[in-house]
Design an enzyme around this catalytic site. Structure first.
Site, PDB file in Angstrom:
ATOM      1  N   HIS A  17     -76.789  34.328  46.109  1.00  0.00           N
ATOM      2  CA  HIS A  17     -76.518  34.828  44.782  1.00  0.00           C
ATOM      3  C   HIS A  17     -76.470  36.312  44.744  1.00  0.00           C
ATOM      4  CE1 HIS A  17     -78.283  30.600  44.379  1.00  0.00           C
ATOM      5  NE2 HIS A  17     -77.157  30.562  43.552  1.00  0.00           N
ATOM      6  N   GLN A  24     -72.562  18.515  35.307  1.00  0.00           N
ATOM      7  CA  GLN A  24     -71.742  18.507  36.697  1.00  0.00           C
ATOM      8  C   GLN A  24     -72.526  17.575  37.780  1.00  0.00           C
ATOM      9  OE1 GLN A  24     -72.175  22.815  37.011  1.00  0.00           O
ATOM     10  NE2 GLN A  24     -72.313  22.498  39.069  1.00  0.00           N
ATOM     11  N   GLY A  26     -68.670  32.298  44.577  1.00  0.00           N
ATOM     12  CA  GLY A  26     -68.712  32.164  46.062  1.00  0.00           C
ATOM     13  C   GLY A  26     -67.785  31.487  46.587  1.00  0.00           C
ATOM     14  N   GLN A  28     -64.421  24.802  43.969  1.00  0.00           N
ATOM     15  CA  GLN A  28     -64.826  25.071  42.639  1.00  0.00           C
ATOM     16  C   GLN A  28     -64.188  26.451  42.138  1.00  0.00           C
ATOM     17  OE1 GLN A  28     -69.127  25.300  41.105  1.00  0.00           O
ATOM     18  NE2 GLN A  28     -68.935  27.207  41.766  1.00  0.00           N
ATOM     19  N   LEU A  51     -82.488  31.095  43.087  1.00  0.00           N
ATOM     20  CA  LEU A  51     -81.929  32.217  43.613  1.00  0.00           C
ATOM     21  C   LEU A  51     -82.032  32.615  45.039  1.00  0.00           C
ATOM     22  CD1 LEU A  51     -81.705  34.433  40.368  1.00  0.00           C
ATOM     23  CD2 LEU A  51     -79.804  32.759  41.042  1.00  0.00           C
ATOM     24  N   LEU A  76     -76.156  29.823  53.102  1.00  0.00           N
ATOM     25  CA  LEU A  76     -77.327  29.676  51.774  1.00  0.00           C
ATOM     26  C   LEU A  76     -76.933  28.688  50.942  1.00  0.00           C
ATOM     27  CD1 LEU A  76     -78.572  33.266  52.081  1.00  0.00           C
ATOM     28  CD2 LEU A  76     -79.331  31.586  53.515  1.00  0.00           C
ATOM     29  N   GLY A 111     -79.786  28.822  39.018  1.00  0.00           N
ATOM     30  CA  GLY A 111     -80.999  29.136  39.617  1.00  0.00           C
ATOM     31  C   GLY A 111     -81.330  29.024  41.112  1.00  0.00           C
TER      32      GLY A 111
HETATM   33  P1  AMP Z   1     -75.031  27.761  42.241  1.00  0.00           P
HETATM   34  O1  AMP Z   1     -76.403  28.631  41.745  1.00  0.00           O
HETATM   35  O2  AMP Z   1     -75.262  26.921  43.375  1.00  0.00           O
HETATM   36  O3  AMP Z   1     -73.961  27.046  41.085  1.00  0.00           O
HETATM   37  O4  AMP Z   1     -74.208  28.904  42.710  1.00  0.00           O
HETATM   38  C1  AMP Z   1     -73.638  29.993  41.816  1.00  0.00           C
HETATM   39  C2  AMP Z   1     -72.801  31.154  42.490  1.00  0.00           C
HETATM   40  O5  AMP Z   1     -73.299  31.462  43.876  1.00  0.00           O
HETATM   41  C3  AMP Z   1     -71.404  30.095  42.968  1.00  0.00           C
HETATM   42  O6  AMP Z   1     -70.456  30.945  42.562  1.00  0.00           O
HETATM   43  C4  AMP Z   1     -71.803  29.705  44.217  1.00  0.00           C
HETATM   44  O7  AMP Z   1     -70.535  29.699  45.027  1.00  0.00           O
HETATM   45  C5  AMP Z   1     -72.546  31.229  45.024  1.00  0.00           C
HETATM   46  N1  AMP Z   1     -72.996  31.002  46.250  1.00  0.00           N
HETATM   47  C6  AMP Z   1     -73.992  29.901  46.358  1.00  0.00           C
HETATM   48  N2  AMP Z   1     -74.317  30.279  47.523  1.00  0.00           N
HETATM   49  C7  AMP Z   1     -73.704  31.070  48.033  1.00  0.00           C
HETATM   50  C8  AMP Z   1     -73.670  31.800  49.421  1.00  0.00           C
HETATM   51  N3  AMP Z   1     -74.324  31.157  50.403  1.00  0.00           N
HETATM   52  N4  AMP Z   1     -72.858  32.711  49.514  1.00  0.00           N
HETATM   53  C9  AMP Z   1     -72.081  33.173  48.515  1.00  0.00           C
HETATM   54  N5  AMP Z   1     -71.935  32.843  47.435  1.00  0.00           N
HETATM   55  C10 AMP Z   1     -72.736  31.567  47.140  1.00  0.00           C
END
Ligand code: AMP
Length: 279
Positions: free
Chosen positions: A37, A61, A147, A153, A33, A184, A31
């Site tokens: 995302h 985690q 990402g 990860q 977002l 971001l 979240g």
């Molecule tokens: P999170 O909500 O931080 O767990 O991220 C969810 C997914 O979004 C993960 O696969 C992250 O690697 C991806 N993500 C987060 N920030 C970015 C970004 N700036 N650019 C691309 N993917 C992202």
């Protein structure tokens, strides 16, 4: 956009869609977002008939209670963003749905999870691996999107999916940055305006290091010093690690050259940011 909270309902929706021949793309998130995302959602929407996004702040985690408690939560805004991106299902299980009383099994991520993030956040990747496998079992997607910002990860998830024979393709999406190059991140919202300004140096230094490596296969030591000196002279940040690793095995590399990735983690007060660049 449909909102689903229960795992059985999610599984039923998924099984109906797959028996109708629809491919399912899935993006797991915690979240808060942002455009990073949204880029993952857009790729899934363009490549699949249906897209599911999950929002679950995974207690397993987090290795610090304060990090978990201060993690930004903005469900209403998240729903608007997902809807705008044409996501079909927002899957929002609560903690009891994911980890009910008696929950006792978990996944141990392999050696790839042991250094960098794994070293500094003990148990983090076991928690990530466990939740991702649970989410994949709930959503049963054809493809899941992750990402490249979370470089290690992604490697951990690829190895878990391969080792446990999970039938799902894993796709990597490039890091989305703001106009100053800062990756971001949901955690950016916890930075002060001054820290936000200073955090831009992270990407600038990574670009310089990649340039140095491309010109002369620079030693990892020299690059680490370059990053640490650069951060310390221009910001109040504390560098947690700078590592040059093989992009596939994630084992430390002595020189930065083709096929290696530089990964960094930096603290601004109690906010931890990570970034990377592949040579
Ligand atoms: P999170 O909500 O931080 O767990 O991220 C969810 C997914 O979004 C993960 O696969 C992250 O690697 C991806 N993500 C987060 N920030 C970015 C970004 N700036 N650019 C691309 N993917 C992202």
């Amino acid at each position: 956009m449909r909102i689903i909270h229960s795992i059985p309902e999610m599984q039923e929706w998924s099984s109906d869609e797959r028996s109708s021949g629809n491919s399912i793309g899935f993006v797991p998130t915690m979240g808060a977002l942002h455009q990073g995302h949204a880029e993952l959602f857009a790729q899934s929407v363009s490549e699949n008939r249906k897209t599911v996004v999950s929002i679950f702040v995974n207690t397993l985690q987090f290795n610090s209670v304060s990090d978990l408690e201060s993690y930004p939560r903005q469900l209403e805004q998240d729903q608007v963003i997902a809807e705008l991106q044409k996501v079909d299902v927002l899957f929002i299980p609560d903690k009891d749905e994911m980890y009910p009383d008696g929950f006792a099994s978990s996944i141990t991520a392999g050696p790839i999870a042991q250094h960098m993030e794994g070293l500094h956040r003990p148990g983090h990747f076991d928690g990530v691996a466990t939740v991702v496998v649970k989410l994949l079992n709930a959503v049963n997607p054809n493809v899941a999107y992750f990402g490249l910002k979370d470089f290690q990860q992604l490697a951990v998830i690829r190895s878990v999916v391969r080792d446990l024979n999970i039938k799902c393709e894993i796709k990597a999406v490039p890091t989305v940055r703001n106009s100053s190059g800062l990756a971001l991140s949901s955690r950016n919202s916890r930075l002060s305006p001054e820290q936000l300004e200073q955090a831009q140096i992270i990407h600038a230094l990574l670009l310089e290091m990649a340039q140095m490596a491309r010109i002369a296969n620079t030693s990892s030591f020299a690059l680490k010093d370059h990053f640490t000196d650069g951060m310390m002279s221009t910001s109040a940040a504390r560098v947690e690690y700078v590592e040059v690793v093989d992009s596939h095995t994630l084992l430390p590399a002595t020189t930065a050259q083709d096929g290696t990735t530089i990964c960094v983690a930096v603290w601004f007060d109690d906010v931890r940011l990570i970034d990377n660049i592949s040579i």
